[in-house]
Design an enzyme around this catalytic site. Structure first.
Site, PDB file in Angstrom:
ATOM      1  NE  ARG A  99      -0.716   0.663   4.975  1.00  0.00           N
ATOM      2  CZ  ARG A  99      -0.261   1.814   5.458  1.00  0.00           C
ATOM      3  NH1 ARG A  99      -0.262   2.893   4.693  1.00  0.00           N
ATOM      4  NH2 ARG A  99       0.205   1.889   6.692  1.00  0.00           N
ATOM      5  CG  ASN A 147       7.569   6.491   7.183  1.00  0.00           C
ATOM      6  OD1 ASN A 147       6.668   7.325   7.064  1.00  0.00           O
ATOM      7  ND2 ASN A 147       7.428   5.390   7.896  1.00  0.00           N
ATOM      8  CG  ASP A 198       6.295   7.108  11.143  1.00  0.00           C
ATOM      9  OD1 ASP A 198       5.943   7.395   9.988  1.00  0.00           O
ATOM     10  OD2 ASP A 198       5.652   6.332  11.859  1.00  0.00           O
TER      11      ASP A 198
END
Length: 292
Positions: A99, A147, A198
Site C-alpha cells: 500500500r 517514510n 517515521d
C-alpha cells in the site's frame, strides 16, 4: 514549550500532517481506516472524507478544490466538494500486499510518494514520482516501509527513509527534472531499541525533524545529520510532524491509537490524537501544491 492534544478522535493510524497556507487548514489522514481530515490550527471545524482504501498521504491540488491521495490501489484524485475519487494510475497492480505510505510535493509541483509492505517485512516497496502531466516514475526500489520524504529549503537535497533500515538517506535532488542521485546515510537510529524513523519535515533553518515512532520522541537533526534536539511526547506512537499555523511556528504531530500489527505496543489515553507544540522558537516552510 507547550504540547497540547488539539484533536482527540483516536485515529487508528494518524499520518501525513499537511498545513495549507492558502486555506489556513491542517490536513491529515487515518491510514488504516481510509479517511482524510481537515481542521483549523486550534483543532476546530473538523471535516472528514472517506476513501475507498487505506491511505498513506495526500497532496493538495493547485487547480480546483481537491487533492491527490495515495491509497492502496494507487494514485487518485479526491474532490472535496463531492467526496468522489477518480483513479489516476495504480503503479503496483501486481503487488496486492503493498500500500502507499508517506508522500510530499516538491517545489515544482511533483508528488513523491512511496509504497510499503503491509506486514512490514518484505522489501517490495518503491518510491514514485507523480508529475503534473500524470506520468509516474520510479525513483527508488527495495523498500520495506517508505517514510519521511522532505527537502532542504533550496530543494537541492531530498531526505527519505526506509523505517526499518535504521537510517535516513539524503540524495542530491535535481529540481529541473525531479531525479535523485548520490544516496548517502544522513542519520542512523538504533532500531533494536524499539524505535524507527517515521514522518519528517524540514524547518526554515534547514534542520530535519522526524517522529521516532514507538519511542515517543521527536528528533531534530542539523543539516550535517547530528542530533540537535530531542522532544519527549505524551504518547509513544508518534507518526509524523509538520509546521503550520498563521506564522508557521506550530509543530503539528500525528499519532496512532491502534497499531496495525500485533507486535506493536499499546499507548496512553491520548493515543491517536493530533498534537500541537508551541513555543519552539522555530518556523517551518510553506508546502507546495501538486501541479505547481
Amino acid at each position: 514549550m507547550d504540547i497540547e492534544a488539539i484533536v482527540d478522535i483516536k485515529t487508528h493510524l494518524g499520518e501525513g500532517p499537511l498545513w495549507d497556507v492558502a486555506t489556513q487548514r491542517l490536513f491529515w489522514v487515518d491510514s488504516t481506516i481510509g479517511n482524510v481530515y481537515r481542521a483549523t490550527a486550534d483543532g476546530s471545524e473538523i471535516r472528514a472524507w472517506d476513501l475507498p482504501g487505506k491511505v498513506g498521504s495526500l497532496a493538495l491540488r493547485a487547480d480546483g478544490d481537491g487533492a491527490v491521495v495515495a491509497i492502496d490501489s494507487g494514485f487518485h484524485f479526491l474532490d472535496f466538494g463531492t467526496g468522489d475519487t477518480e483513479l489516476i494510475i495504480d503503479p503496483e497492480p501486481d503487488l496486492p500486499g503493498n500500500r502507499f505510505n508517506d508522500g510530499k510535493v516538491d517545489a515544482q509541483g511533483r508528488f513523491l510518494a512511496g509504497t510499503m509492505d503491509t506486514f512490514e517485512k518484505s522489501p517490495s516497496g518503491s518510491l514514485y514520482r507523480l508529475d503534473p502531466d500524470l506520468s509516474v516514475h520510479v525513483l527508488e526500489t527495495g523498500i520495506i516501509v517508505s517514510n519521511g520524504p522532505c527537502w532542504s529549503p533550496d530543494g537541492s537535497t531530498f531526505y527519505f527513509s526506509d523505517s526499518w533500515s535504521g537510517e535516513i538517506w539524503a540524495y542530491d535532488y535535481d529540481l529541473s527534472t525531479g531525479t535523485v542521485s548520490n544516496r548517502r546515510t544522513f542519520a542512523r537510529i538504533d532500531t533494536p531499541g524499539g524505535g524507527a524513523f517515521d514522518g519528517g519535515t524540514v524547518d526554515s533553518e534547514g534542520f530535519v525533524w522526524h517522529a521516532q515512532v514507538f519511542d515517543g520522541r521527536l528528533v531534530r537533526h542539523t543539516p550535517d545529520g547530528e542530533v540537535d534536539r530531542v522532544l519527549d511526547m505524551p504518547v509513544r506512537k508518534v507518526t509524523s510532524v509538520m509546521f503550520g499555523g498563521p506564522d508557521l511556528d506550530i509543530l503539528f504531530v500525528t499519532s496512532m491509537a491502534k497499531p496495525p500489527l500485533p507486535q506493536f505496543p499499546g499507548d496512553g489515553i491520548a493515543r491517536g490524537s493530533v498534537f500541537a507544540i508551541r513555543g519552539l522558537g522555530v518556523t517551518g516552510l510553506p508546502e507546495a501544491r501538486f501541479g505547481g
